[in-house]
Design a protein around this motif. Structure first.
Motif, short mmCIF file in Angstrom:
data_model
loop_
_atom_site.label_atom_id
_atom_site.label_comp_id
_atom_site.label_asym_id
_atom_site.label_seq_id
_atom_site.Cartn_x
_atom_site.Cartn_y
_atom_site.Cartn_z
N LEU A 1 0.81 -1.30 -0.08
CA LEU A 1 0.25 -0.21 -0.02
C LEU A 1 0.94 1.16 0.03
O LEU A 1 0.59 2.40 -0.53
CB LEU A 1 -0.85 0.00 1.05
CG LEU A 1 -2.04 -1.09 1.07
CD1 LEU A 1 -2.85 -1.06 2.60
CD2 LEU A 1 -2.79 -1.05 0.02
N SER A 2 1.84 1.17 0.68
CA SER A 2 2.94 2.46 0.70
C SER A 2 3.56 2.59 -0.74
O SER A 2 3.72 3.72 -1.23
CB SER A 2 4.09 2.29 1.57
OG SER A 2 5.05 3.46 1.72
N GLN A 3 3.95 1.47 -1.45
CA GLN A 3 4.56 1.55 -2.84
C GLN A 3 3.42 2.04 -3.74
O GLN A 3 3.73 2.91 -4.69
CB GLN A 3 4.77 0.18 -3.43
CG GLN A 3 5.37 0.10 -4.66
CD GLN A 3 6.82 0.92 -4.80
OE1 GLN A 3 7.59 1.08 -3.78
NE2 GLN A 3 6.94 1.59 -5.88
N LEU A 4 2.31 1.64 -3.48
CA LEU A 4 0.97 2.15 -4.39
C LEU A 4 0.74 3.65 -4.15
O LEU A 4 0.54 4.36 -5.16
CB LEU A 4 -0.30 1.59 -3.88
CG LEU A 4 -1.56 1.51 -4.90
CD1 LEU A 4 -1.31 1.19 -6.21
CD2 LEU A 4 -2.64 0.84 -4.08
N ASP A 5 0.75 4.20 -2.97
CA ASP A 5 0.67 5.52 -2.72
C ASP A 5 1.81 6.20 -3.25
O ASP A 5 1.51 7.72 -3.53
CB ASP A 5 0.71 5.63 -1.07
CG ASP A 5 -0.85 5.50 -0.44
OD1 ASP A 5 -1.65 5.17 -1.36
OD2 ASP A 5 -0.83 5.49 0.77
N PHE A 6 2.89 5.80 -3.50
CA PHE A 6 3.91 6.65 -3.96
C PHE A 6 3.52 7.30 -5.42
O PHE A 6 3.83 8.31 -5.93
CB PHE A 6 5.20 5.71 -4.34
CG PHE A 6 6.31 6.32 -5.34
CD1 PHE A 6 6.83 7.49 -4.93
CD2 PHE A 6 6.60 5.61 -6.49
CE1 PHE A 6 7.84 7.97 -5.73
CE2 PHE A 6 7.10 6.16 -7.47
CZ PHE A 6 7.99 7.27 -7.01
N ASN A 7 2.70 6.38 -6.10
CA ASN A 7 2.28 6.67 -7.47
C ASN A 7 1.32 7.88 -7.37
O ASN A 7 0.99 8.73 -8.37
CB ASN A 7 1.44 5.45 -8.20
CG ASN A 7 2.72 4.56 -8.56
OD1 ASN A 7 3.58 4.87 -9.47
ND2 ASN A 7 2.49 3.33 -7.96
N PHE A 8 0.54 8.08 -6.44
CA PHE A 8 -0.34 9.52 -6.32
C PHE A 8 0.78 10.70 -6.17
O PHE A 8 0.37 11.84 -6.42
CB PHE A 8 -0.96 9.20 -4.79
CG PHE A 8 -2.20 8.46 -5.02
CD1 PHE A 8 -3.50 9.21 -5.44
CD2 PHE A 8 -2.15 7.48 -4.77
CE1 PHE A 8 -4.50 8.41 -5.40
CE2 PHE A 8 -3.48 6.44 -4.66
CZ PHE A 8 -4.64 6.93 -5.22
#
Length: 709
Positions: free
Chosen positions: A40-47
């Motif tokens: 989820l932290s990696q996914l949030d990087f894309n925001f």
């Protein structure tokens, strides 16, 4: 734990507290609320990447590029992270430090990824596409084609597209076809009877990879020099021509993403290269993990696709636009508009050199890419290939890019009689095929090619040159935080050190012997090495700062990396914060540590920098009561890098070089108030606020102005 595997090779007294035994189960620092989930932290990087696309201060075509990067990153996230999670779910693996089981993580991924997808397409439909149109770069929607454009596109479809299409009507004799990973497809609803009397129902039209996904409309047709159309729009508009005599009632684009993590049981194969070649053949058809479908597609068709791909509703994403939006990056490449892109820059050359060997003999050379040119690394290899005094060259290759000049130089060196050994990491994700090709070419030239160590990816970045100088052999070494890839050296920030320091040279020599032979565990003088001494070396230095703080001395840690999730390192950082150590972490992507939690991490600050270049360098600085140590490394503070890979971490021994790294790669970034995001105690990131009266400061812009022409 085998204590001998954690010996510190650098001569510092070991600091044993808490290193060799796990903390008790009741340790409050194991509380799941203190850890974010890595995926989820990696996914949030894309925001944070997408925020660059939404920033009106960024040049318009660069904003388009950021949008496409966020889309490509999301593709890779599903191919690797989501695919691995589904595998973990099947195996019944337990929750990680954050307490979330794989099934719970997958559910949260769907919700968060759906938010990201909605934000991406809102940015495209409502912000970037209209702004591009206003700037004269038009990506024409099907509803906006004028008659002349529609006529030309129909002709293009008939002449260039239709001859290579093979539509497949679905019936008992024609089951659902295999769909290649991330390929563009159209599901078509047809009615009527064909020449054989078969009733129409559904058909699949697959777009071959040979077709361009972005079509440029000629200026004489469209009236503008930079008008484009997505292939998916052309296919949908004229798909009826593939089914003459039948009625097309609907056409809906879709794309399936598959798990792309190759699983080769290295201990069960005799030849890893052959095994990997076999795996690559089927990679595009591994298990499906995501379905992207046009948002107006009827639900019965969506259910049919989900059943075919063995997916559930939480794997479907309904798309308001082209399902392969990342292909719009071709517009960036095709449009030559300097006013819509970042200003060009020229990396700084290495000044005042005769030969690289003479330059390095006078002192260590630091290269800070992309601000410093990558050319000195290439020149070092080229000169080594031509120099009759050079006897041997050893190098690791993880990613090198197509038509690599590094590989050219290594081939040239071998043909000139040098003893050349190259450790090629065949399992570098998405570069496996290219690396197999490099390995074949190198072997044909007489290079000794080594495929690393079974079970451990060789991620270290090392180059060793052995040169005869008078009666002695001298070693010249390049160590880096990034790959030997001239292309990414202009796009990523990385640090490289070229040195003739004898102890560093001997350490690198020993590591190469270990990789190519069956050497025992090494006692290195300068370098820390995964999977043996790097993890323990980092923990010991954190414990040393704790001891300084508890004794009332200044204690500080500053570290820069791409990602952080290793639980024992995080617990050590929490203990350091509790002891009063001041900790600044610059972590670009995933970070499972929670910063600013009262009583636990209030002395830890975490920032993420997203700018023109991808932040990629790894730097660790430990205050050590006024005798600081500074290291650069190929490794992030991830479990895989510290425990399951071959990595190198090298000290910067020259005080002037260390001071430059501290200034440019650490302090400079800690002062960034334009491109920095600050991690909050709840795991969310907020843009860094500029203090009242503070001058705006971009770390990357500062380095461009300081180092580049």
């Amino acid at each position: 734990m085998n204590r001998s595997r954690e010996l510190d090779p650098t001569g510092h007294a070991p600091l044993d507290a808490g290193l060799y035994t796990d903390a008790p189960a009741a340790d409050p620092l194991r509380d799941p609320s203190l850890y974010s989930n890595r995926e989820l932290s990696q996914l949030d990087f894309n925001f944070r990447v997408l925020a660059q696309a939404q920033d009106p201060q960024v040049p318009l075509l660069e904003r388009l590029r950021y949008l496409c990067i966020s889309c490509t990153n999301l593709d890779e996230f599903f191919e690797i992270r989501a695919g691995t999670l589904r595998h973990a779910q099947d195996l019944g693996l337990v929750a990680g430090p954050d307490g979330l089981a794989p099934s719970a993580v997958l559910a949260r991924i769907h919700d968060r990824a759906a938010e990201l997808v909605d934000a991406q397409y809102e940015c495209w439909n409502k912000v970037l596409r209209p702004a591009l149109n206003q700037a004269g770069v038009r990506v024409l929607a099907r509803d906006n084609w004028n008659p002349r454009q529609a006529e030309w596109l129909r002709g293009y479809f008939r002449d260039e597209i239709m001859p290579v299409l093979s539509p497949l009507g679905l019936d008992p004799a024609h089951p659902f076809p295999k769909i290649l990973n991330k390929s563009l497809n159209i599901v078509v609803v047809v009615s009527g009877r064909d020449a054989f009397g078969r009733d129409g129902n559904l058909a699949i039209v697959r777009a071959p990879r040979s077709l361009p996904r972005i079509i440029q409309v000629p200026e004489e047709v469209s009236g503008g020099p930079t008008d484009f159309v997505f292939l998916s729009a052309v296919l949908s508009a004229f798909v009826d021509e593939l089914f003459p005599g039948m009625q097309v009632k609907g056409a809906y684009q879709f794309r399936v993403t598959r798990n792309s993590e190759l699983l080769v049981d290295e201990e069960e194969v005799d030849n890893i290269a052959l095994a990997l070649r076999d795996e690559l053949v089927g990679r595009g058809y591994l298990r499906a993990v995501r379905l992207e479908i046009a948002d107006h597609c009827p639900e019965p068709i969506v259910r049919t696709l989900l059943e075919n791909f063995d997916l559930t509703e939480n794997a479907v994403y309904r798309i308001n636009g082209p399902v392969n939006l990342n292909r719009a990056v071709q517009v960036y490449d095709l449009v030559q508009r300097a006013d819509l892109k970042f200003p060009p820059f020229q990396p700084r050359p290495l000044a005042g050199i005769d030969t690289m060997f003479e330059t390095v003999s006078r002192g260590d050379v630091l290269l800070h890419h992309p601000f410093d040119a990558f050319t000195p690394v290439l020149e070092l290899l080229r000169q080594a290939a031509d120099d009759p005094s050079v006897l041997a060259i050893k190098q690791t290759l993880y990613r090198s890019g197509k038509d690599s000049q590094i590989v050219d130089a290594l081939v040239q060196a071998a043909r000139k009689g040098k003893d050349v050994t190259v450790v090629v990491e065949l399992r570098a994700r998405f570069d496996e095929e290219a690396n197999l090709g490099f390995a074949d070419r190198l072997q044909e030239a007489g290079v000794q090619v080594v495929y690393g160590v079974v079970g451990y990816k060789t991620h270290a970045k090392m180059l060793l040159i052995v040169r005869r100088e008078g009666r002695v052999l001298r070693r010249y070494v390049h160590l880096g935080t990034g790959n030997y890839h001239a292309g990414t050296a202009r796009q990523y920030t990385d640090l490289g050190l070229i040195t003739a320091h004898p102890d560093i040279g001997n350490d690198v020599h020993l590591i190469f012997q270990q990789l190519s032979g069956l050497a025992p565990q090494l006692q290195l003088k300068c370098l820390l090495q995964s999977p043996f001494t790097l993890h323990g070396g980092v923990l010991r230095r954190i414990e040393r700062e704790i001891a300084h703080a508890l004794d009332g001395r200044p204690a500080r840690i500053v570290a820069k990396m791409n990602a952080l999730n290793e639980e024992r390192v995080i617990r050590a950082l929490y203990r350091a914060s509790q002891a009063g150590v001041q900790i600044d972490l610059i972590v670009r992507g995933a970070c499972t540590l929670r910063a600013g939690v009262p009583g636990v991490s209030e002395n830890i600050r975490v920032r993420s920098i997203v700018g023109r270049f991808l932040e990629h360098s790894r730097v660790y600085w430990f205050g050590n009561d006024g005798e600081p140590e500074l290291f650069c490394a190929s490794a992030d503070w991830l479990e895989r890098n510290l425990l399951r890979r071959v990595e190198t971490c090298f000290p910067i021994l020259d005080p002037a070089v260390a001071a430059r790294i501290r200034e440019e790669a650490l302090d400079n970034y800690l002062g960034d108030n334009l491109n920095a995001w600050l991690l909050q105690p709840d795991g969310q990131y907020l843009p860094a606020a500029r203090a009242e009266g503070a001058e705006p400061h971009s770390a990357q812009a500062c380095l461009l102005a300081k180092l580049c022409a």
